[in-house]
Design a protein around this motif. Sequence first.
Motif, PDB file in Angstrom:
ATOM      1  N   LYS A 140       0.848  -1.190   0.000  1.00 33.41           N
ATOM      2  CA  LYS A 140       0.000   0.000   0.000  1.00 33.41           C
ATOM      3  C   LYS A 140       0.887   1.245   0.000  1.00 33.41           C
ATOM      4  O   LYS A 140       1.682   1.459   0.918  1.00 33.41           O
ATOM      5  N   ILE A 141       0.732   2.050  -1.044  1.00 31.79           N
ATOM      6  CA  ILE A 141       1.543   3.248  -1.233  1.00 31.79           C
ATOM      7  C   ILE A 141       0.616   4.452  -1.222  1.00 31.79           C
ATOM      8  O   ILE A 141      -0.277   4.570  -2.065  1.00 31.79           O
ATOM      9  N   ALA A 142       0.805   5.340  -0.260  1.00 33.08           N
ATOM     10  CA  ALA A 142      -0.044   6.531  -0.127  1.00 33.08           C
ATOM     11  C   ALA A 142       0.658   7.743  -0.713  1.00 33.08           C
ATOM     12  O   ALA A 142       1.883   7.902  -0.587  1.00 33.08           O
ATOM     13  N   ILE A 143      -0.113   8.597  -1.360  1.00 34.23           N
ATOM     14  CA  ILE A 143       0.390   9.853  -1.907  1.00 34.23           C
ATOM     15  C   ILE A 143      -0.170  10.976  -1.050  1.00 34.23           C
ATOM     16  O   ILE A 143      -1.378  11.211  -1.030  1.00 34.23           O
ATOM     17  N   VAL A 144       0.694  11.661  -0.309  1.00 28.49           N
ATOM     18  CA  VAL A 144       0.243  12.722   0.592  1.00 28.49           C
ATOM     19  C   VAL A 144       1.030  13.993   0.319  1.00 28.49           C
ATOM     20  O   VAL A 144       2.078  13.974  -0.313  1.00 28.49           O
ATOM     21  N   GLY A 145       0.519  15.090   0.826  1.00 26.26           N
ATOM     22  CA  GLY A 145       1.165  16.377   0.652  1.00 26.26           C
ATOM     23  C   GLY A 145       0.144  17.487   0.763  1.00 26.26           C
ATOM     24  O   GLY A 145      -1.065  17.241   0.778  1.00 26.26           O
ATOM     25  N   LYS A 146       0.609  18.706   0.823  1.00 25.62           N
ATOM     26  CA  LYS A 146      -0.297  19.830   0.956  1.00 25.62           C
ATOM     27  C   LYS A 146      -1.059  20.046  -0.360  1.00 25.62           C
ATOM     28  O   LYS A 146      -0.653  19.538  -1.411  1.00 25.62           O
ATOM     29  N   PRO A 147      -2.166  20.783  -0.315  1.00 27.94           N
ATOM     30  CA  PRO A 147      -2.921  21.052  -1.549  1.00 27.94           C
ATOM     31  C   PRO A 147      -2.044  21.708  -2.615  1.00 27.94           C
ATOM     32  O   PRO A 147      -1.144  22.492  -2.312  1.00 27.94           O
ATOM     33  N   ASN A 148      -2.308  21.345  -3.863  1.00 27.53           N
ATOM     34  CA  ASN A 148      -1.630  21.923  -5.032  1.00 27.53           C
ATOM     35  C   ASN A 148      -0.151  21.550  -5.138  1.00 27.53           C
ATOM     36  O   ASN A 148       0.596  22.207  -5.861  1.00 27.53           O
ATOM     37  N   ALA A 149       0.268  20.505  -4.444  1.00 30.44           N
ATOM     38  CA  ALA A 149       1.654  20.053  -4.592  1.00 30.44           C
ATOM     39  C   ALA A 149       1.834  19.181  -5.829  1.00 30.44           C
ATOM     40  O   ALA A 149       2.966  18.902  -6.223  1.00 30.44           O
ATOM     41  N   GLY A 150       0.731  18.745  -6.427  1.00 30.42           N
ATOM     42  CA  GLY A 150       0.811  17.931  -7.636  1.00 30.42           C
ATOM     43  C   GLY A 150       0.490  16.469  -7.420  1.00 30.42           C
ATOM     44  O   GLY A 150       0.907  15.617  -8.207  1.00 30.42           O
ATOM     45  N   LEU A 184       1.432   7.972 -12.799  1.00 26.74           N
ATOM     46  CA  LEU A 184       1.731   6.596 -12.394  1.00 26.74           C
ATOM     47  C   LEU A 184       0.767   5.612 -13.032  1.00 26.74           C
ATOM     48  O   LEU A 184       1.152   4.518 -13.431  1.00 26.74           O
ATOM     49  N   LEU A 185      -0.480   5.982 -13.139  1.00 29.47           N
ATOM     50  CA  LEU A 185      -1.472   5.091 -13.732  1.00 29.47           C
ATOM     51  C   LEU A 185      -1.423   5.106 -15.246  1.00 29.47           C
ATOM     52  O   LEU A 185      -1.970   4.211 -15.892  1.00 29.47           O
ATOM     53  N   GLY A 186      -0.757   6.099 -15.822  1.00 33.32           N
ATOM     54  CA  GLY A 186      -0.702   6.198 -17.268  1.00 33.32           C
ATOM     55  C   GLY A 186       0.381   5.349 -17.902  1.00 33.32           C
ATOM     56  O   GLY A 186       0.450   5.250 -19.137  1.00 33.32           O
ATOM     57  N   GLN A 187       1.204   4.717 -17.090  1.00 31.44           N
ATOM     58  CA  GLN A 187       2.246   3.852 -17.630  1.00 31.44           C
ATOM     59  C   GLN A 187       1.626   2.558 -18.162  1.00 31.44           C
ATOM     60  O   GLN A 187       0.512   2.195 -17.832  1.00 31.44           O
ATOM     61  N   GLU A 188       2.360   1.853 -18.981  1.00 32.08           N
ATOM     62  CA  GLU A 188       1.855   0.604 -19.553  1.00 32.08           C
ATOM     63  C   GLU A 188       1.992  -0.518 -18.528  1.00 32.08           C
ATOM     64  O   GLU A 188       2.969  -1.254 -18.498  1.00 32.08           O
ATOM     65  N   ARG A 195     -13.817   7.380   3.506  1.00 34.00           N
ATOM     66  CA  ARG A 195     -14.742   8.160   2.718  1.00 34.00           C
ATOM     67  C   ARG A 195     -14.007   9.185   1.885  1.00 34.00           C
ATOM     68  O   ARG A 195     -13.041   9.801   2.304  1.00 34.00           O
ATOM     69  N   ASP A 196     -14.535   9.412   0.655  1.00 35.58           N
ATOM     70  CA  ASP A 196     -14.056  10.455  -0.232  1.00 35.58           C
ATOM     71  C   ASP A 196     -12.608  10.239  -0.650  1.00 35.58           C
ATOM     72  O   ASP A 196     -11.877  11.181  -0.909  1.00 35.58           O
ATOM     73  N   ALA A 197     -12.159   9.009  -0.657  1.00 33.82           N
ATOM     74  CA  ALA A 197     -10.835   8.681  -1.173  1.00 33.82           C
ATOM     75  C   ALA A 197     -10.997   7.489  -2.107  1.00 33.82           C
ATOM     76  O   ALA A 197     -11.993   6.786  -2.062  1.00 33.82           O
ATOM     77  N   VAL A 198     -10.024   7.296  -2.970  1.00 36.31           N
ATOM     78  CA  VAL A 198     -10.100   6.194  -3.926  1.00 36.31           C
ATOM     79  C   VAL A 198      -8.824   5.374  -3.848  1.00 36.31           C
ATOM     80  O   VAL A 198      -7.726   5.921  -3.936  1.00 36.31           O
ATOM     81  N   ASP A 199      -8.967   4.078  -3.669  1.00 36.17           N
ATOM     82  CA  ASP A 199      -7.843   3.158  -3.745  1.00 36.17           C
ATOM     83  C   ASP A 199      -7.780   2.618  -5.164  1.00 36.17           C
ATOM     84  O   ASP A 199      -8.800   2.210  -5.725  1.00 36.17           O
ATOM     85  N   THR A 200      -6.585   2.595  -5.735  1.00 35.79           N
ATOM     86  CA  THR A 200      -6.415   2.084  -7.085  1.00 35.79           C
ATOM     87  C   THR A 200      -5.497   0.869  -7.062  1.00 35.79           C
ATOM     88  O   THR A 200      -4.287   1.006  -6.888  1.00 35.79           O
ATOM     89  N   ILE A 250      -0.013  -3.791  -6.017  1.00 34.35           N
ATOM     90  CA  ILE A 250       0.108  -2.507  -5.318  1.00 34.35           C
ATOM     91  C   ILE A 250      -1.275  -1.888  -5.170  1.00 34.35           C
ATOM     92  O   ILE A 250      -2.139  -2.060  -6.025  1.00 34.35           O
ATOM     93  N   THR A 251      -1.472  -1.164  -4.094  1.00 42.76           N
ATOM     94  CA  THR A 251      -2.641  -0.308  -3.952  1.00 42.76           C
ATOM     95  C   THR A 251      -2.158   1.119  -3.752  1.00 42.76           C
ATOM     96  O   THR A 251      -1.450   1.414  -2.794  1.00 42.76           O
ATOM     97  N   LEU A 252      -2.531   1.993  -4.693  1.00 39.97           N
ATOM     98  CA  LEU A 252      -2.220   3.412  -4.562  1.00 39.97           C
ATOM     99  C   LEU A 252      -3.362   4.079  -3.798  1.00 39.97           C
ATOM    100  O   LEU A 252      -4.523   3.982  -4.173  1.00 39.97           O
ATOM    101  N   ILE A 253      -3.030   4.749  -2.703  1.00 41.10           N
ATOM    102  CA  ILE A 253      -4.022   5.437  -1.881  1.00 41.10           C
ATOM    103  C   ILE A 253      -3.954   6.913  -2.216  1.00 41.10           C
ATOM    104  O   ILE A 253      -2.955   7.582  -1.945  1.00 41.10           O
ATOM    105  N   ASP A 254      -5.029   7.408  -2.802  1.00 35.05           N
ATOM    106  CA  ASP A 254      -5.067   8.779  -3.286  1.00 35.05           C
ATOM    107  C   ASP A 254      -5.634   9.701  -2.218  1.00 35.05           C
ATOM    108  O   ASP A 254      -6.720   9.454  -1.695  1.00 35.05           O
TER     109      ASP A 254
END
Length: 458
Positions: free
Chosen positions: A199-209, A217-221, A233-238, A247-251
């Motif tokens: 499980k890999i989480a992507i965190v950071g302040k707003p507007n960090a990208g 990451l999801l656009g790779q082949e 709630r209000d989050a999506v696991d990919t 892998i599970t990407l935690i957005d």
Amino acid sequence: MRTPIVALVGRPNVGKSTLFNRLAGERLAVVDDTPGTTRDRLVAEAEWSGVNFMIVDTGGIDPMQYGAGRQPLSVGSADYIAQIRYQAEIAIQEADAVLFLVDAASGITPADHEVAQILREYQVEKGGKWLPPVLLVVNKADSAARREQALQFYELGMGEPYPISALHGTGTGDLLDALVAQLPQRSEQEETEEEERVKIAIVGKPNAGKSSLLNRLLGQERAIVSPIPGTTRDAVDTPMEYNGVPITLIDTAGIRRRGKIEPGVEKYSVLRALNAIQRADVVLLVVDAVSGVTAQDTHIAGFILDAWKSAVLLINKWDAIEKDAFTMEEYTRRIRQQLNFMDYTPVLFISAKTGQRIDQVLPLALQVQEERLVRLSTSQLNQLFQKAQDQHSPPTHAGRQLKIYYATQVRSDPPTFLLYVNDPKLAHFSYLRYLENRLREVYPFLGTPVRLVLRPRR
């Protein structure tokens, strides 16, 4: 399973901070501030009847905060109500349970009605229950008359009122009994399915990208499974696969700015970051290269360390920086100074916009996860720590000196080492840091915090 999060919500001066300190104090080992971190004491670990949970104080809306035209906000003003609304919305979207505090001394106020309405609007019915559960806490009920007055709060339509005194602790036991009974529990099958994925989480302040990084990451082949709703709630696991590794990407990219509500947005967004960090194996902390490391970045990094999670620092928007041959080296040095409590964390300069070094993100995250699971032999550890003592003796304290008799690794994830010593109180923080550095010379444990536990030899 991640630790459930309980949010304290309510208008100002109802005693949220007092209850926060009371609940944190019920536990023998409260999360300590780690040297080098400068975050607000907003979050604490608590325990009741064997159930661990995180307490989050969302803070009150101060009526003296300035609104448009630099005028103080009146209690009934639109800006004041809007800020209360935003606070309650964030809490109910991100927490597993909400403690809604009101004041027995002042009775029901229009602001209490407003918060109650917001909480009802955002609850979701599932399996015959309203989620997240909201417990109505009538604080400052420190007399028999006040406890009787608590019955008037049935008018809010939030169920049974729990009269307490956060200051004196009266009634908090009954409240905690009711709270832990409402916290979520997961089945063994759900636990097994989650354990099998990195499980890999992507965190950071707003507007960090963060959103751009996720899309890259999801656009790779790769073999990508359709996104599924996450457990928060209000989050999506990919779910996805990378070189055969599930892998599970935690957005956590969806921090919303409602209207023009700016004050406190970064403070409340910590709820979402906490949810992701608690569930993750590896955390990708995305930093905006243009603005550099901000106070919120430092706060989030502190939460990662408190949770003993592995991490990778991603410096995004690197394409927007004017560079020469020394720019990256200078930037890295500055980051190491600002986040000196996480100097073991690898730094990767990327651009989600152009795709620069995006192909290195997942391999680096998986390498960090592998090192998190490494176990060292007992003989290797004892030789290492004996040599460290011989080369640099521990400092003396009142004529006594720390002696390490035996060392062993008792667990991985995170790597935890048990050291039997003559007296743990003789271990100075600087010497423990020295021992950790010597340990990392043998095996770096890239991106992973190392825990040294000292115990007196019987």
